[in-house]
Design a protein around this motif. Sequence first.
Motif, PDB file in Angstrom:
ATOM      1  N   LEU A 190     -45.451 -15.221  45.392  1.00  0.00           N
ATOM      2  CA  LEU A 190     -44.510 -14.296  46.023  1.00  0.00           C
ATOM      3  C   LEU A 190     -45.125 -13.654  47.269  1.00  0.00           C
ATOM      4  N   GLN A 191     -46.376 -13.257  47.160  1.00  0.00           N
ATOM      5  CA  GLN A 191     -47.040 -12.629  48.305  1.00  0.00           C
ATOM      6  C   GLN A 191     -47.155 -13.581  49.480  1.00  0.00           C
ATOM      7  N   ARG A 192     -47.560 -14.828  49.216  1.00  0.00           N
ATOM      8  CA  ARG A 192     -47.681 -15.814  50.298  1.00  0.00           C
ATOM      9  C   ARG A 192     -46.334 -16.017  50.999  1.00  0.00           C
ATOM     10  N   ASP A 193     -45.263 -16.077  50.211  1.00  0.00           N
ATOM     11  CA  ASP A 193     -43.936 -16.284  50.789  1.00  0.00           C
ATOM     12  C   ASP A 193     -43.489 -15.053  51.576  1.00  0.00           C
ATOM     13  N   GLU A 194     -43.662 -13.885  51.011  1.00  0.00           N
ATOM     14  CA  GLU A 194     -43.193 -12.668  51.661  1.00  0.00           C
ATOM     15  C   GLU A 194     -43.978 -12.345  52.928  1.00  0.00           C
ATOM     16  N   LEU A 195     -45.235 -12.782  52.989  1.00  0.00           N
ATOM     17  CA  LEU A 195     -46.044 -12.582  54.200  1.00  0.00           C
ATOM     18  C   LEU A 195     -45.733 -13.629  55.274  1.00  0.00           C
ATOM     19  N   GLY A 196     -44.893 -14.606  54.938  1.00  0.00           N
ATOM     20  CA  GLY A 196     -44.565 -15.655  55.900  1.00  0.00           C
ATOM     21  C   GLY A 196     -45.623 -16.726  56.024  1.00  0.00           C
ATOM     22  N   LEU A 197     -46.527 -16.799  55.058  1.00  0.00           N
ATOM     23  CA  LEU A 197     -47.582 -17.812  55.094  1.00  0.00           C
ATOM     24  C   LEU A 197     -47.147 -19.123  54.444  1.00  0.00           C
ATOM     25  N   ALA A 198     -46.046 -19.090  53.713  1.00  0.00           N
ATOM     26  CA  ALA A 198     -45.532 -20.299  53.056  1.00  0.00           C
ATOM     27  C   ALA A 198     -44.054 -20.110  52.758  1.00  0.00           C
ATOM     28  N   ARG A 199     -43.295 -21.190  52.916  1.00  0.00           N
ATOM     29  CA  ARG A 199     -41.889 -21.200  52.517  1.00  0.00           C
ATOM     30  C   ARG A 199     -41.818 -21.989  51.216  1.00  0.00           C
ATOM     31  N   ILE A 200     -41.582 -21.293  50.107  1.00  0.00           N
ATOM     32  CA  ILE A 200     -41.655 -21.919  48.790  1.00  0.00           C
ATOM     33  C   ILE A 200     -40.250 -22.085  48.222  1.00  0.00           C
ATOM     34  N   ARG A 201     -39.969 -23.302  47.750  1.00  0.00           N
ATOM     35  CA  ARG A 201     -38.673 -23.586  47.135  1.00  0.00           C
ATOM     36  C   ARG A 201     -38.870 -24.413  45.876  1.00  0.00           C
ATOM     37  N   VAL A 202     -38.128 -24.068  44.844  1.00  0.00           N
ATOM     38  CA  VAL A 202     -38.263 -24.744  43.554  1.00  0.00           C
ATOM     39  C   VAL A 202     -37.338 -25.954  43.472  1.00  0.00           C
ATOM     40  N   ILE A 203     -37.877 -27.028  42.902  1.00  0.00           N
ATOM     41  CA  ILE A 203     -37.082 -28.209  42.573  1.00  0.00           C
ATOM     42  C   ILE A 203     -36.589 -28.020  41.143  1.00  0.00           C
ATOM     43  N   PRO A 204     -35.289 -27.897  40.934  1.00  0.00           N
ATOM     44  CA  PRO A 204     -34.787 -27.628  39.575  1.00  0.00           C
ATOM     45  C   PRO A 204     -35.271 -28.658  38.562  1.00  0.00           C
ATOM     46  N   ARG A 205     -35.620 -28.179  37.376  1.00  0.00           N
ATOM     47  CA  ARG A 205     -36.175 -29.039  36.339  1.00  0.00           C
ATOM     48  C   ARG A 205     -35.188 -30.122  35.907  1.00  0.00           C
ATOM     49  N   GLU A 206     -33.896 -29.797  35.904  1.00  0.00           N
ATOM     50  CA  GLU A 206     -32.900 -30.731  35.392  1.00  0.00           C
ATOM     51  C   GLU A 206     -32.196 -31.538  36.482  1.00  0.00           C
ATOM     52  N   GLN A 207     -32.711 -31.507  37.717  1.00  0.00           N
ATOM     53  CA  GLN A 207     -32.077 -32.288  38.776  1.00  0.00           C
ATOM     54  C   GLN A 207     -32.276 -33.782  38.512  1.00  0.00           C
ATOM     55  N   THR A 208     -31.279 -34.573  38.879  1.00  0.00           N
ATOM     56  CA  THR A 208     -31.341 -36.031  38.673  1.00  0.00           C
ATOM     57  C   THR A 208     -31.041 -36.795  39.954  1.00  0.00           C
ATOM     58  N   ASP A 209     -31.213 -36.128  41.105  1.00  0.00           N
ATOM     59  CA  ASP A 209     -30.897 -36.761  42.385  1.00  0.00           C
ATOM     60  C   ASP A 209     -32.097 -37.421  43.050  1.00  0.00           C
ATOM     61  N   VAL A 210     -33.294 -36.971  42.682  1.00  0.00           N
ATOM     62  CA  VAL A 210     -34.521 -37.477  43.311  1.00  0.00           C
ATOM     63  C   VAL A 210     -35.546 -37.785  42.222  1.00  0.00           C
ATOM     64  N   VAL A 211     -36.181 -38.943  42.324  1.00  0.00           N
ATOM     65  CA  VAL A 211     -37.258 -39.303  41.401  1.00  0.00           C
ATOM     66  C   VAL A 211     -38.586 -38.938  42.053  1.00  0.00           C
ATOM     67  N   LEU A 212     -39.360 -38.090  41.394  1.00  0.00           N
ATOM     68  CA  LEU A 212     -40.658 -37.665  41.912  1.00  0.00           C
ATOM     69  C   LEU A 212     -41.749 -38.131  40.962  1.00  0.00           C
ATOM     70  N   LEU A 213     -42.583 -39.036  41.440  1.00  0.00           N
ATOM     71  CA  LEU A 213     -43.646 -39.602  40.608  1.00  0.00           C
ATOM     72  C   LEU A 213     -45.026 -39.093  41.000  1.00  0.00           C
ATOM     73  N   ASN A 214     -45.173 -38.667  42.249  1.00  0.00           N
ATOM     74  CA  ASN A 214     -46.490 -38.257  42.746  1.00  0.00           C
ATOM     75  C   ASN A 214     -46.367 -36.992  43.576  1.00  0.00           C
ATOM     76  N   THR A 215     -47.473 -36.281  43.653  1.00  0.00           N
ATOM     77  CA  THR A 215     -47.585 -35.168  44.593  1.00  0.00           C
ATOM     78  C   THR A 215     -47.966 -35.725  45.958  1.00  0.00           C
ATOM     79  N   TRP A 216     -47.363 -35.195  47.028  1.00  0.00           N
ATOM     80  CA  TRP A 216     -47.696 -35.670  48.369  1.00  0.00           C
ATOM     81  C   TRP A 216     -47.656 -34.541  49.385  1.00  0.00           C
TER      82      TRP A 216
END
Length: 272
Positions: A190-216
């Motif tokens: 929260l602090q990183r986002d509120e300070l403008g150092l990162a724009r953080i967005r959550v990928i919903p756990r139950e989404q079925t539109d995108v397959v994510l196998l790896n971190t990149w």
Amino acid sequence: MSERNPEARDRFRGMRLRAIRTQRLRLGLKAAATMAGWHASKLSRTERGLRTVAIHEFAMLLTAWGLAADERDQILRDLAEGSSSGWWDRPIAGVPIDVGTLAAYEAEATELITVVVAVLPGLLQTRETAAAVMAADGVPREDIDRRWMARLQRQQILTTIDYAAFVSETALRTRWGGPRVWREQLAHLLQRDELGLARIRVIPREQTDVVLLNTWHYMRFPEAPPVVHVELGSGVTYIHEAEWYTDLLDRMDRIAVSRDGTRRLIRDMMEG
């Protein structure tokens, strides 16, 4: 890019050379090679970072291709300045070489976007979260502090660069280090986002539109095409033809929770 990190330097110079040829000068590979008196295979290997290209050789190519002298000289000055040393130049016992290579790329980038599946981005981890993750990954206890210091050095880039992170809900809810460490980690996000150092967005756990196998880790550069750093079970790889990932980022943008919604979700987790 540092002279002490030749792999990262050669890759970056090669992709910048290719960007100049294809995007600024609109030259085909064979035509550009002929103009320089090279075989096309030699130029191709140079652009893919498979051979070293010294600054004087870079200058010869730009001159042979007819790039304006003022543009050429500015590019060469940039390359010379980019050869200055960074912390990643000096091998650190217990820290994988690829950490330094990634840091060297990040130092040249103008924008970074991380997409994570199971573990929060290293650039956003607290020390205790990082230590718990490293221990679970089998990192020897004596190497954890050294790796954390390298990660902390990488995190300094957040003050100078445009950074965004798409974080899976699973990664957000995983309590690395236990409940206290986890809540402190959420507060840190929260602090990183509120300070403008990162724009953080959550990928919903139950989404079925995108397959994510790896971190990149998607990296944009001022005068070179994007490069993607992909984490694999057996190591990492760098993708220099990044169109597929560029398209995937557009899809991620459509399915991810908004920044405000992500902040609310994180606060709810902390209070729950």
